[in-house]
Design a protein around this motif. Structure first.
Motif, PDB file in Angstrom:
ATOM      1  N   TYR A 422       0.597  -1.164  -0.023  1.00 25.12           N
ATOM      2  CA  TYR A 422       0.041   0.055   0.015  1.00 25.12           C
ATOM      3  C   TYR A 422       0.946   1.357  -0.048  1.00 25.12           C
ATOM      4  N   ARG A 423       2.166   1.311  -0.647  1.00 23.45           N
ATOM      5  CA  ARG A 423       2.909   2.180  -0.439  1.00 23.45           C
ATOM      6  C   ARG A 423       2.376   3.753  -1.247  1.00 23.45           C
ATOM      7  N   HIS A 424       2.274   4.705  -0.546  1.00 24.38           N
ATOM      8  CA  HIS A 424       1.691   6.022  -0.982  1.00 24.38           C
ATOM      9  C   HIS A 424       0.079   5.956  -1.275  1.00 24.38           C
ATOM     10  N   ALA A 425      -0.396   4.925  -0.588  1.00 28.36           N
ATOM     11  CA  ALA A 425      -1.904   4.742  -0.639  1.00 28.36           C
ATOM     12  C   ALA A 425      -2.641   4.894   0.507  1.00 28.36           C
ATOM     13  N   ASN A 426      -3.961   4.309   0.472  1.00 28.11           N
ATOM     14  CA  ASN A 426      -4.745   4.318   1.797  1.00 28.11           C
ATOM     15  C   ASN A 426      -5.141   2.926   1.953  1.00 28.11           C
ATOM     16  N   ALA A 427      -5.393   2.480   3.217  1.00 24.11           N
ATOM     17  CA  ALA A 427      -5.778   1.118   3.565  1.00 24.11           C
ATOM     18  C   ALA A 427      -6.583   1.157   4.908  1.00 24.11           C
ATOM     19  N   SER A 428      -7.484   0.109   4.874  1.00 22.33           N
ATOM     20  CA  SER A 428      -8.415   0.002   6.064  1.00 22.33           C
ATOM     21  C   SER A 428      -7.998  -1.208   6.906  1.00 22.33           C
ATOM     22  N   THR A 429      -8.689  -1.389   8.084  1.00 26.88           N
ATOM     23  CA  THR A 429      -8.430  -2.437   9.145  1.00 26.88           C
ATOM     24  C   THR A 429      -8.696  -3.781   8.234  1.00 26.88           C
ATOM     25  N   GLU A 430     -10.070  -3.861   7.358  1.00 23.40           N
ATOM     26  CA  GLU A 430     -10.181  -5.116   6.542  1.00 23.40           C
ATOM     27  C   GLU A 430      -8.985  -5.315   5.766  1.00 23.40           C
ATOM     28  N   ASP A 431      -8.564  -4.368   4.871  1.00 23.65           N
ATOM     29  CA  ASP A 431      -7.444  -4.529   4.064  1.00 23.65           C
ATOM     30  C   ASP A 431      -6.348  -5.206   4.797  1.00 23.65           C
ATOM     31  N   PHE A 432      -6.051  -4.781   5.918  1.00 20.21           N
ATOM     32  CA  PHE A 432      -4.973  -5.264   6.714  1.00 20.21           C
ATOM     33  C   PHE A 432      -5.239  -6.932   7.291  1.00 20.21           C
ATOM     34  N   THR A 433      -6.156  -7.254   7.783  1.00 20.56           N
ATOM     35  CA  THR A 433      -6.690  -8.545   8.147  1.00 20.56           C
ATOM     36  C   THR A 433      -6.454  -9.697   6.962  1.00 20.56           C
ATOM     37  N   GLU A 434      -6.925  -9.230   5.861  1.00 17.03           N
ATOM     38  CA  GLU A 434      -6.952  -9.760   4.717  1.00 17.03           C
ATOM     39  C   GLU A 434      -5.505 -10.223   4.402  1.00 17.03           C
ATOM     40  N   TYR A 435      -4.780  -8.918   4.342  1.00 16.80           N
ATOM     41  CA  TYR A 435      -3.417  -9.277   3.988  1.00 16.80           C
ATOM     42  C   TYR A 435      -2.493 -10.220   4.789  1.00 16.80           C
ATOM     43  N   VAL A 436      -2.674 -10.071   6.230  1.00 21.11           N
ATOM     44  CA  VAL A 436      -1.934 -10.957   7.046  1.00 21.11           C
ATOM     45  C   VAL A 436      -2.634 -12.437   6.830  1.00 21.11           C
ATOM     46  N   GLU A 437      -3.759 -12.613   6.844  1.00 20.18           N
ATOM     47  CA  GLU A 437      -4.091 -14.188   6.498  1.00 20.18           C
ATOM     48  C   GLU A 437      -3.570 -14.512   5.243  1.00 20.18           C
ATOM     49  N   GLU A 438      -3.457 -13.624   4.218  1.00 18.14           N
ATOM     50  CA  GLU A 438      -2.951 -14.058   2.953  1.00 18.14           C
ATOM     51  C   GLU A 438      -1.608 -14.554   3.132  1.00 18.14           C
ATOM     52  N   GLN A 439      -0.723 -13.743   3.909  1.00 13.29           N
ATOM     53  CA  GLN A 439       0.879 -14.014   4.050  1.00 13.29           C
ATOM     54  C   GLN A 439       0.992 -15.334   4.847  1.00 13.29           C
ATOM     55  N   ALA A 440      -0.048 -15.347   5.838  1.00 11.29           N
ATOM     56  CA  ALA A 440       0.098 -16.571   7.045  1.00 11.29           C
ATOM     57  C   ALA A 440      -0.406 -17.703   6.287  1.00 11.29           C
ATOM     58  N   GLY A 441      -1.494 -17.797   5.133  1.00 13.23           N
ATOM     59  CA  GLY A 441      -2.012 -18.907   4.863  1.00 13.23           C
ATOM     60  C   GLY A 441      -2.860 -19.473   5.859  1.00 13.23           C
ATOM     61  N   GLU A 442      -3.476 -18.688   6.484  1.00 10.67           N
ATOM     62  CA  GLU A 442      -4.476 -19.347   7.693  1.00 10.67           C
ATOM     63  C   GLU A 442      -5.244 -18.380   8.218  1.00 10.67           C
ATOM     64  N   ASP A 443      -6.589 -18.836   8.643  1.00 10.34           N
ATOM     65  CA  ASP A 443      -7.468 -18.018   9.309  1.00 10.34           C
ATOM     66  C   ASP A 443      -7.131 -17.624  10.605  1.00 10.34           C
ATOM     67  N   LEU A 444      -7.338 -16.271  10.861  1.00  5.46           N
ATOM     68  CA  LEU A 444      -6.821 -15.853  11.961  1.00  5.46           C
ATOM     69  C   LEU A 444      -8.097 -14.979  12.824  1.00  5.46           C
ATOM     70  N   THR A 445      -9.170 -15.481  12.548  1.00  7.27           N
ATOM     71  CA  THR A 445     -10.547 -15.033  13.198  1.00  7.27           C
ATOM     72  C   THR A 445     -10.443 -15.001  14.741  1.00  7.27           C
ATOM     73  N   THR A 446      -9.968 -16.057  15.179  1.00  6.24           N
ATOM     74  CA  THR A 446      -9.917 -16.039  16.991  1.00  6.24           C
ATOM     75  C   THR A 446      -9.117 -14.874  17.215  1.00  6.24           C
ATOM     76  N   LEU A 447      -7.807 -14.712  16.693  1.00  3.55           N
ATOM     77  CA  LEU A 447      -6.984 -13.585  17.229  1.00  3.55           C
ATOM     78  C   LEU A 447      -7.458 -12.349  16.914  1.00  3.55           C
ATOM     79  N   TRP A 448      -8.366 -11.965  15.784  1.00  3.28           N
ATOM     80  CA  TRP A 448      -8.974 -10.896  15.606  1.00  3.28           C
ATOM     81  C   TRP A 448     -10.052 -10.466  16.414  1.00  3.28           C
TER      82      TRP A 448
END
Length: 463
Positions: A422-448
């Motif tokens: 998201y260099r020089h852009a805007n991002a939301s909380t939903e963008d972040f949680t989706e990005y982390v799960e994409e990188q982790a390859g797992e569902d982190l719903t319990t953590l969130w």
């Protein structure tokens, strides 16, 4: 003409007159009467009237002159923007200053003032997709604001000058614009001040021109910037320019020469190692002990520190914001935790690397503090809470739990990959949680659900 045809003709003329008077004939594109007024606010969850609809600012060219003795600011704002809808009128945010004239694409525009809203009506409607230029001439004595949490922002006068601090709404005290973080733009700021004073802003100093008993300074920011990150500091500063070992210019302005300024290249190199390539063309700091606002601010490429805040940990925090908050900016003020969690976690990493204090120890201290559990960091209850402890420390706890969940390699990859995505852009909380799960390859719903959105403190801090 028979009576029925005459009646129909008169009715058509009447409809055209009504359309002309109301400014609505239907259809899209330009031409008098075809556009609609842009919204007077963007509907932010905490500041619904902040920002304006119907256009996207591309560039601000601000030409200013300031007289510290009287506090008077004279300005011209030359704003280049793109219409995102057909516009018959549009708004700018400005408080406390008088607008003398306005033009749109060189033609006079009608001006209406309603508190912090300035409505401009061009002589001809703007079409969707048009790039247009607005020039506003204004002046007055800029004001300081007290924000929802009781902190001072806006235009803060000193004995020999002033400092402009914009988070969250203070930038509209010194220039008109679209003052919501979702509308980022490039800047050129030209400031004329009495001889002997310096004017410092964001980006690169491109010109210094003495003329009689005045000096004019021009600063340019070529990377997009949210308006709350724009700053201007005027005073008898000692300024220095150096470079980091990798060649990034370091511009500093301070009263005196605090030794900590010399550590900026070292600390920036450490942050580059952890967070990835530095996103701006220069770095530095403004340190002014004549200002007492009880906070530092991550003003873009040139963070500001008052009399109480210039220390190594806070410097690490504000430099980290250049990645998290400045390059990756919040989509709305509800996403403020994304700024502060990363900058706070940078402090924890600094303590881990330089202070022999593991991040787990910082986590445990934050976990034990009742203040950090007042509300979920992703859902502050009011505007007064967007800079409250849960946004900083419970937000940092979220990141530490991510680190534990995904492992060291993936976590430090996220620290660098998120600001790259998201260099020089805007991002939301939903963008972040989706990005982390994409990188982790797992569902982190319990953590969130537990740390990001949960209402209470979990029973096990390290579970």
């Amino acid at each position: 003409m028979d009576p029925s045809r005459r009646s129909r003709a008169l009715a058509a003329v009447a409809l055209l007159l009504v359309a002309a008077l109301t400014g609505c004939t239907g259809g899209e594109g330009g031409g008098t009467g075809r556009g609609k007024p842009g919204a007077a606010g963007l509907g932010d969850p905490y500041f619904p009237e902040l920002g304006n609809g119907g256009y996207d600012v591309r560039h601000y060219a601000l030409t200013l002159a300031y007289e510290p003795g009287t506090g008077r600011l004279t300005g011209t704002a030359d704003i280049t923007a793109r219409a995102t809808q057909a516009l018959s009128a549009f708004n700018l945010d400005l408080t406390g200053l008088t607008v003398h004239s306005a033009t749109v694409d060189g033609e006079p525009a009608a001006v209406r003032r309603d508190d912090a809203e300035v409505t401009l009506r061009p002589g001809a409607d703007l079409k969707t997709g048009d790039t247009f230029r607005t020039v506003i001439r204004y002046s007055g004595t800029p004001v300081a604001l007290t924000d929802a949490e009781g902190a001072r922002e806006g235009w803060l006068r000193t004995a020999d000058g002033a400092v402009a601090l914009g988070e969250p709404t203070g930038s509209m005290t010194w220039f008109p614009g679209n003052h919501h973080p979702s509308d980022k733009a490039t800047y050129a700021v030209t400031v004329t001040v009495p001889e002997g004073l310096k004017a410092i802003s964001n980006g690169e100093l491109t010109a210094t021109r003495p003329s009689g008993d005045r000096t004019t300074f021009t600063w340019r920011s070529t990377e997009p910037m949210a308006s709350y990150l724009a700053t201007l500091a005027i005073g008898r500063y000692e300024t220095k320019t150096s470079r980091t070992p990798s060649g990034i210019p370091v511009h500093t302005a301070a009263r005196g020469n605090p030794p900590l300024l010399g550590r900026i290249p070292e600390l920036l190199a450490w942050e580059v190692e952890n967070f990835g390539p530095y996103p701006f063309s220069s770095t530095g700091a403004i340190v002014d002990p004549l200002i007492d606002v009880q906070y530092a601010l991550e003003t873009q490429s040139r963070p500001f520190f008052d009399k109480n805040t210039f220390n190594a940990s806070t410097l690490v925090h504000e430099l980290a914001h250049q990645w998290y908050g400045n390059s990756v900016s919040p989509e709305s003020w509800r996403d403020m935790w994304l700024n502060e969690s990363f900058a706070t976690y940078a402090e924890w990493l600094y303590a881990e690397d330089f202070g022999d204090k593991p991040a787990q120890e910082s986590f445990d201290e934050a976990f034990a503090d009742d203040e950090n559990w007042a509300f979920p960091p992703a859902e502050p209850p009011t505007a007064a809470d967007i800079s409250a402890p849960p946004v900083y420390y419970r937000g940092a706890m979220v990141l530490h739990k991510v680190r534990q969940a995904v492992g060291e390699d993936t976590f430090f990859g996220i620290l660098q990959g998120w600001p790259e995505r998201y260099r020089h852009a805007n991002a939301s909380t939903e963008d972040f949680t989706e990005y982390v799960e994409e990188q982790a390859g797992e569902d982190l719903t319990t953590l969130w659900d537990t740390y990001l959105y949960g209402e209470g403190r979990p029973t096990e801090p390290s579970a």
